[in-house]
Design an enzyme around this catalytic site. Structure first.
Site, PDB file in Angstrom:
ATOM      1  N   ASN A 255      33.999  26.638 -40.989  1.00 26.90           N
ATOM      2  CA  ASN A 255      32.581  26.314 -40.165  1.00 26.90           C
ATOM      3  C   ASN A 255      31.760  25.407 -40.659  1.00 26.90           C
ATOM      4  OD1 ASN A 255      34.756  28.241 -38.655  1.00 26.90           O
ATOM      5  ND2 ASN A 255      32.662  28.439 -37.492  1.00 26.90           N
TER       6      ASN A 255
ATOM      7  N   LYS B 253      38.114  37.240 -41.567  1.00 35.85           N
ATOM      8  CA  LYS B 253      37.747  36.552 -41.062  1.00 35.85           C
ATOM      9  C   LYS B 253      36.499  35.406 -40.920  1.00 35.85           C
ATOM     10  CE  LYS B 253      36.680  35.704 -35.963  1.00 35.85           C
ATOM     11  NZ  LYS B 253      35.863  35.253 -34.440  1.00 35.85           N
TER      12      LYS B 253
END
Lengths: 307, 307
Positions: free
Chosen positions: B196, B188
């Site tokens: 991000n 992830k």
């Protein structure tokens, strides 16, 4: 041409071009300023310089176009590198067969642009270590320093280099003629790449703040070492402890705002390509791993895009 | 304990904790929500969930303190990792000898915190792939997805893992029990670290904008490869072409705003340590060169500092 140039054009009459041009004009040189925003003010009132607690004045020959200036012996280029595309239009009317081109611009790649287009034999460059501000049209304030490091592009100093150096010295500009101009540019980049870049990428931290944070301090040093590695691979040997020296020196500068950070905060163009892009491209082409410089460069491109 | 837990506490009842807790409560589980801002609203009106075009409701047991909740069989932790220091105070009153701790938090290092303090044998973790928003006190909107990847910390799934997985599945949460939880966390991170991070460091670019610029796109890929290298050195093998797959997949997401970018834009705390700091520290300690991750981490620390 071994004697000093007799006619001089200043292209890019911001604080830098105006100041050095005014110093030369005050000494009696035939200096012709290409002006845009300040044209009317300088035609009316001349150029004023405030330094060392006093103000002095030169009438200054201000022109609105390079066609009016015509061919000169020396063109001094003080344009922001973000306006380099304008050179294509600005330089040709100023050239005679022996016209010299002296770029006082920041970063890397400016001499190359001039050399590729108008011949390397014409090209000199200078590094300015000076704090200036244009406080009003035609009014320049000089806060400190002022040393000019002058050199030939791609070769050692010649008689003409010394002559131009002497011309600046006689005008009151502390000038040193350097053996290898591009090595000096890389040495300046060792400071500019981390401090100018990280001050923007952190959202506006001053030099003391960048150094005070241990993690950011390590990035300053790592970026300096990448820059030194790139320079070395391109034939410009800089010792690794130059990084320590530059960091030490910066502690004494306190809450200093790098010039690019001021540009960025005021919404002015930031010289991203000449300070980060071109060093990264040249170092990368020489096979040097420059991961931090590359990332910083790409972030700065995004952060300074007007969109 | 091989049967499903009978009593469940939800610590950190933001959108995530409230949603999963409400699903379990709706299925009849004894779920006790620790609430702060939403306490009065939930005591009065219960929890409302809007999903798939309908709204459903559970009364919900809302508590203002962990002391009132008391010891439970399972603590589900949905706190933001920036509030992890509060765990020291929040967890002990909820523990009996066999209490399990399930962290659904982002990034790396959360299981380690729980394990070091209250024993690794209690600890499970879950990765949530879900789009949620708390639209009003006690009102959660579920936009899509919702898969939960559940695993043990530092060991393969056990009977209890399957029991908890079945409990979530029965409550309508698509759940898969994973062999190696931390490998899944690294997978992830391969997406979260570049997208991000760069969305904040570029001043707010969406995923499509990050990919559209060739130079930034190359940084996305390079950060993914650094993350894969760190994971590999720590025993979590991820093939390099996982980077290509993740980039391909992201093109279809359009102008997606990563969750950290939304947090940042709204002035909320950004989970810098769990998403960038801890992966960098672990990879660095394993001897992997992570220059881009390190620089990005240090920039994000500065950009998200409230000062």
């Amino acid at each position: 041409m071994s004697a000093a140039p007799k006619t001089i054009a200043i292209v890019g009459s911001g604080a830098l071009g105006s100041y050095y041009g005014a110093k030369l004009a005050r000494q009696g040189a035939d200096v012709r300023f290409l002006m845009r925003a300040d044209l009317e003010a300088v035609r009316r009132d001349g150029l004023k310089v405030r330094e060392k607690g006093e103000e002095w004045h030169v009438q200054g020959q201000a022109f609105g176009s390079v066609a009016e200036i015509g061919p000169v012996d020396l063109v001094v280029i003080g344009l922001k590198t973000t306006a380099n595309a304008d050179l294509e239009r600005l330089i040709p009317p100023l050239l005679h067969e022996k016209t010299l081109l002296l770029t006082l611009q920041n970063g890397l790649g400016n001499e190359e642009i001039l050399a590729q287009r108008w011949g390397a034999e014409r090209v000199l460059g200078g590094l300015c270590f000076v704090c200036l501000n244009r406080v009003a049209p035609g009014v320049i304030e000089h806060y400190g320093h002022g040393t000019l490091s002058l050199g030939e592009f791609g070769r050692a100093p010649m008689e003409r280099t010394q002559a131009i150096g002497a011309m600046f010295s006689n005008a009151g500009v502390e000038t040193q003629v350097v053996e290898n101009l591009i090595t000096e540019r890389w040495r300046k980049l060792v400071w500019n790449i981390p401090f100018n870049g990280l001050s923007i990428a952190t959202g506006g931290r001053t030099c003391d703040q960048l150094l005070a944070d241990e993690g950011v301090n390590a990035q300053v040093r790592a970026l300096m070492l990448e820059t030194i590695a790139a320079a070395g691979a391109l034939g410009h040997a800089i010792p690794q402890n130059f990084a320590d020296y530059q960091i030490e020196r910066t502690y004494s500068m306190g809450a200093y705002k790098p010039s690019s950070m001021i540009d960025w905060q005021l919404g002015r163009a930031v010289e991203v390509e000449s300070i980060w892009g071109e060093p990264w491209r040249q170092g990368n082409a020489a096979g040097v791993a420059l991961p931090r410089l590359e990332l910083l460069y790409r972030l700065l491109q995004q952060l300074t895009q007007r969109s």
